[in-house]
Design a protein around this motif. Structure first.
Motif, PDB file in Angstrom:
ATOM      1  N   LYS A   1       0.839  -1.198   0.000  1.00 44.13           N
ATOM      2  CA  LYS A   1       0.000   0.000   0.000  1.00 44.13           C
ATOM      3  C   LYS A   1       0.874   1.248   0.000  1.00 44.13           C
ATOM      4  CE  LYS A   1      -3.844  -2.375   0.525  1.00 44.13           C
ATOM      5  NZ  LYS A   1      -4.834  -2.495  -0.561  1.00 44.13           N
ATOM      6  N   GLY A   2       0.262   2.420  -0.188  1.00 45.91           N
ATOM      7  CA  GLY A   2       0.997   3.666  -0.104  1.00 45.91           C
ATOM      8  C   GLY A   2       1.217   4.074   1.344  1.00 45.91           C
ATOM      9  N   PRO A   3       2.252   4.871   1.639  1.00 42.85           N
ATOM     10  CA  PRO A   3       2.497   5.348   3.005  1.00 42.85           C
ATOM     11  C   PRO A   3       1.365   6.258   3.491  1.00 42.85           C
ATOM     12  CG  PRO A   3       4.434   5.657   1.600  1.00 42.85           C
ATOM     13  CD  PRO A   3       3.301   5.324   0.701  1.00 42.85           C
ATOM     14  N   GLU A   4       1.037   6.105   4.774  1.00 43.60           N
ATOM     15  CA  GLU A   4      -0.014   6.894   5.420  1.00 43.60           C
ATOM     16  C   GLU A   4       0.650   7.784   6.463  1.00 43.60           C
ATOM     17  OE1 GLU A   4      -3.686   5.961   8.553  1.00 43.60           O
ATOM     18  OE2 GLU A   4      -2.316   4.395   7.890  1.00 43.60           O
ATOM     19  N   LEU A   5       0.407   9.081   6.410  1.00 42.81           N
ATOM     20  CA  LEU A   5       1.034  10.002   7.344  1.00 42.81           C
ATOM     21  C   LEU A   5       0.492   9.798   8.749  1.00 42.81           C
ATOM     22  CD1 LEU A   5       2.949  12.438   7.702  1.00 42.81           C
ATOM     23  CD2 LEU A   5       0.980  13.910   7.251  1.00 42.81           C
ATOM     24  N   LEU A   6       1.414   9.561   9.710  1.00 48.81           N
ATOM     25  CA  LEU A   6       1.042   9.363  11.113  1.00 48.81           C
ATOM     26  C   LEU A   6       1.298  10.624  11.944  1.00 48.81           C
ATOM     27  CD1 LEU A   6       2.400   5.856  12.170  1.00 48.81           C
ATOM     28  CD2 LEU A   6       0.008   6.575  12.071  1.00 48.81           C
ATOM     29  N   MET A   7       2.508  11.130  11.830  1.00 49.77           N
ATOM     30  CA  MET A   7       2.919  12.254  12.664  1.00 49.77           C
ATOM     31  C   MET A   7       3.738  13.232  11.828  1.00 49.77           C
ATOM     32  SD  MET A   7       1.808  11.545  15.753  1.00 49.77           S
ATOM     33  CE  MET A   7       2.784  12.355  17.020  1.00 49.77           C
ATOM     34  N   TYR A   8       3.602  14.504  12.155  1.00 46.22           N
ATOM     35  CA  TYR A   8       4.279  15.566  11.397  1.00 46.22           C
ATOM     36  C   TYR A   8       4.705  16.617  12.401  1.00 46.22           C
ATOM     37  CZ  TYR A   8       4.556  19.410   7.943  1.00 46.22           C
ATOM     38  OH  TYR A   8       4.956  20.452   7.142  1.00 46.22           O
ATOM     39  N   THR A   9       6.011  16.818  12.541  1.00 45.84           N
ATOM     40  CA  THR A   9       6.501  17.783  13.513  1.00 45.84           C
ATOM     41  C   THR A   9       7.481  18.742  12.853  1.00 45.84           C
ATOM     42  OG1 THR A   9       8.260  16.263  14.168  1.00 45.84           O
ATOM     43  CG2 THR A   9       6.250  16.218  15.469  1.00 45.84           C
TER      44      THR A   9
ATOM     45  N   SER B   1       0.625  -1.261  22.095  1.00 48.01           N
ATOM     46  CA  SER B   1       0.637  -1.675  20.693  1.00 48.01           C
ATOM     47  C   SER B   1      -0.417  -2.752  20.425  1.00 48.01           C
ATOM     48  CB  SER B   1       2.024  -2.168  20.300  1.00 48.01           C
ATOM     49  OG  SER B   1       2.445  -3.209  21.152  1.00 48.01           O
ATOM     50  N   GLN B   2      -0.975  -2.711  19.226  1.00 46.73           N
ATOM     51  CA  GLN B   2      -2.038  -3.604  18.807  1.00 46.73           C
ATOM     52  C   GLN B   2      -1.601  -4.382  17.559  1.00 46.73           C
ATOM     53  OE1 GLN B   2      -5.059  -3.728  20.603  1.00 46.73           O
ATOM     54  NE2 GLN B   2      -3.815  -2.456  21.986  1.00 46.73           N
ATOM     55  N   PRO B   3      -2.169  -5.556  17.329  1.00 50.36           N
ATOM     56  CA  PRO B   3      -1.831  -6.294  16.102  1.00 50.36           C
ATOM     57  C   PRO B   3      -2.061  -5.469  14.841  1.00 50.36           C
ATOM     58  CG  PRO B   3      -2.948  -7.751  17.631  1.00 50.36           C
ATOM     59  CD  PRO B   3      -2.992  -6.371  18.250  1.00 50.36           C
ATOM     60  N   SER B   4      -3.033  -4.545  14.890  1.00 52.25           N
ATOM     61  CA  SER B   4      -3.310  -3.695  13.724  1.00 52.25           C
ATOM     62  C   SER B   4      -2.199  -2.683  13.471  1.00 52.25           C
ATOM     63  CB  SER B   4      -4.638  -2.949  13.902  1.00 52.25           C
ATOM     64  OG  SER B   4      -4.595  -2.162  15.077  1.00 52.25           O
ATOM     65  N   ASP B   5      -1.264  -2.538  14.426  1.00 56.43           N
ATOM     66  CA  ASP B   5      -0.109  -1.655  14.221  1.00 56.43           C
ATOM     67  C   ASP B   5       0.983  -2.341  13.395  1.00 56.43           C
ATOM     68  OD1 ASP B   5      -0.378  -0.462  17.641  1.00 56.43           O
ATOM     69  OD2 ASP B   5      -1.230   0.393  15.810  1.00 56.43           O
ATOM     70  N   SER B   6       0.812  -3.623  13.121  1.00 59.67           N
ATOM     71  CA  SER B   6       1.806  -4.360  12.333  1.00 59.67           C
ATOM     72  C   SER B   6       1.887  -3.763  10.930  1.00 59.67           C
ATOM     73  CB  SER B   6       1.421  -5.841  12.254  1.00 59.67           C
ATOM     74  OG  SER B   6       1.407  -6.419  13.543  1.00 59.67           O
ATOM     75  N   ALA B   7       3.051  -3.226  10.602  1.00 59.63           N
ATOM     76  CA  ALA B   7       3.253  -2.517   9.340  1.00 59.63           C
ATOM     77  C   ALA B   7       4.726  -2.129   9.258  1.00 59.63           C
ATOM     78  CB  ALA B   7       2.381  -1.260   9.266  1.00 59.63           C
ATOM     79  N   THR B   8       5.082  -1.470   8.180  1.00 62.10           N
ATOM     80  CA  THR B   8       6.410  -0.868   8.064  1.00 62.10           C
ATOM     81  C   THR B   8       6.286   0.614   8.389  1.00 62.10           C
ATOM     82  OG1 THR B   8       7.184  -2.448   6.402  1.00 62.10           O
ATOM     83  CG2 THR B   8       8.319  -0.329   6.505  1.00 62.10           C
ATOM     84  N   TYR B   9       7.185   1.090   9.254  1.00 61.84           N
ATOM     85  CA  TYR B   9       7.170   2.490   9.669  1.00 61.84           C
ATOM     86  C   TYR B   9       8.349   3.207   9.027  1.00 61.84           C
ATOM     87  CZ  TYR B   9       3.439   1.311  12.800  1.00 61.84           C
ATOM     88  OH  TYR B   9       2.215   0.889  13.292  1.00 61.84           O
ATOM     89  N   LEU B  10       8.030   4.263   8.299  1.00 60.01           N
ATOM     90  CA  LEU B  10       9.036   5.035   7.571  1.00 60.01           C
ATOM     91  C   LEU B  10       9.206   6.397   8.219  1.00 60.01           C
ATOM     92  CD1 LEU B  10       7.477   4.294   4.096  1.00 60.01           C
ATOM     93  CD2 LEU B  10       9.793   3.602   4.676  1.00 60.01           C
TER      94      LEU B  10
END
Lengths: 114, 116
Positions: free
Chosen positions: A42-50, A79-88
């Motif tokens: 999938k495409g990257p989803e923005l989580l945090m922006y500082t 943390s939840q199983p739904s957090d399983s992903a790649t973090y960039l």
């Protein structure tokens, strides 16, 4: 030396654990710092922006920026199983010829098991 | 708001062929950037378009070219495809703010290109 370094993992933790993800960088012109979550294919989803140094909290997520050490972190609480992903991690300058261009780490693969 | 959309979703081409990928930015955004993401790697910046002009370019050969239309949508063209061009191609949109700054970049789902 790459401009942004990120340990690719993989990182595997039990549900409910606190997760710490980190990146280092070499370009002192970087002042925008972002964390994206990317699920498989999938495409990257923005989580945090500082902007610049300091902490920012959003629900279970906390982003920290230490510009003196050129080091940024993302903490995930409960943390939840739904957090399983790649973090960039990604960052950019605020002025100059590379304004608006994002520089990415290679991503950390996280698995949260029930 | 549909967010950033990209087409097609998947594409299979052979070496030497040419490909065109398309992107529609998020509503209210005027700047489009393209990135290439190889398997297991972070996205690499290809180029950025604003006001229908290429404003910045990453370390990619001239085989990679683009275009932005008056409605802010954009195309990425790759000529003379190589096996190494196989990757996920991502489009990101943002809005240029006063003083030349940018707000956050939002990504589309990507186009997965396979070159055989």
């Amino acid at each position: 030396q790459k401009e942004v370094e990120q340990d690719p993992g993989p990182l595997s933790v039990p549900e409910g654990a606190i997760v710490s993800l980190n990146c280092t960088y070499s370009n002192s012109a970087f002042q925008y710092f972002m964390w994206y979550r990317q699920y498989s294919r999938k495409g990257p989803e923005l989580l945090m922006y500082t902007y610049s140094s300091g902490n920012k909290e959003d629900g279970r997520f906390t982003a920290q920026v230490d510009k003196s050490s050129k080091y940024i972190s993302l903490f995930i609480r409960d943390s939840q199983p739904s957090d399983s992903a790649t973090y960039l991690c990604a960052m950019s300058a605020v002025r100059g010829s590379t304004l608006g261009r994002l520089y990415f780490g290679r991503g950390t693969q996280l698995t949260v098991w029930p | 708001d549909a967010g950033v959309t990209q087409s097609p979703t998947h594409l299979i081409k052979t070496r030497g062929q040419q490909v065109t990928l398309r992107c529609s930015p998020k509503s209210g955004h005027d700047t489009v950037s393209w990135y290439q993401q190889a398997l297991g790697q972070g996205p690499q910046f290809i180029f950025q378009y604003y006001e229908e002009e290429e404003r910045q370019r990453g370390n990619f050969p001239d085989r990679f070219s683009g275009h932005q239309f008056p409605n802010y949508s954009s195309e990425l063209n790759v000529n003379a495809l190589l096996l190494g061009d196989s990757a996920l191609y991502l489009c990101a949109s943002s809005a240029r703010l006063a003083g030349g700054r940018y707000n956050e970049q939002f990504f589309g789902p990507g186009t997965r290109l396979t070159v055989l």
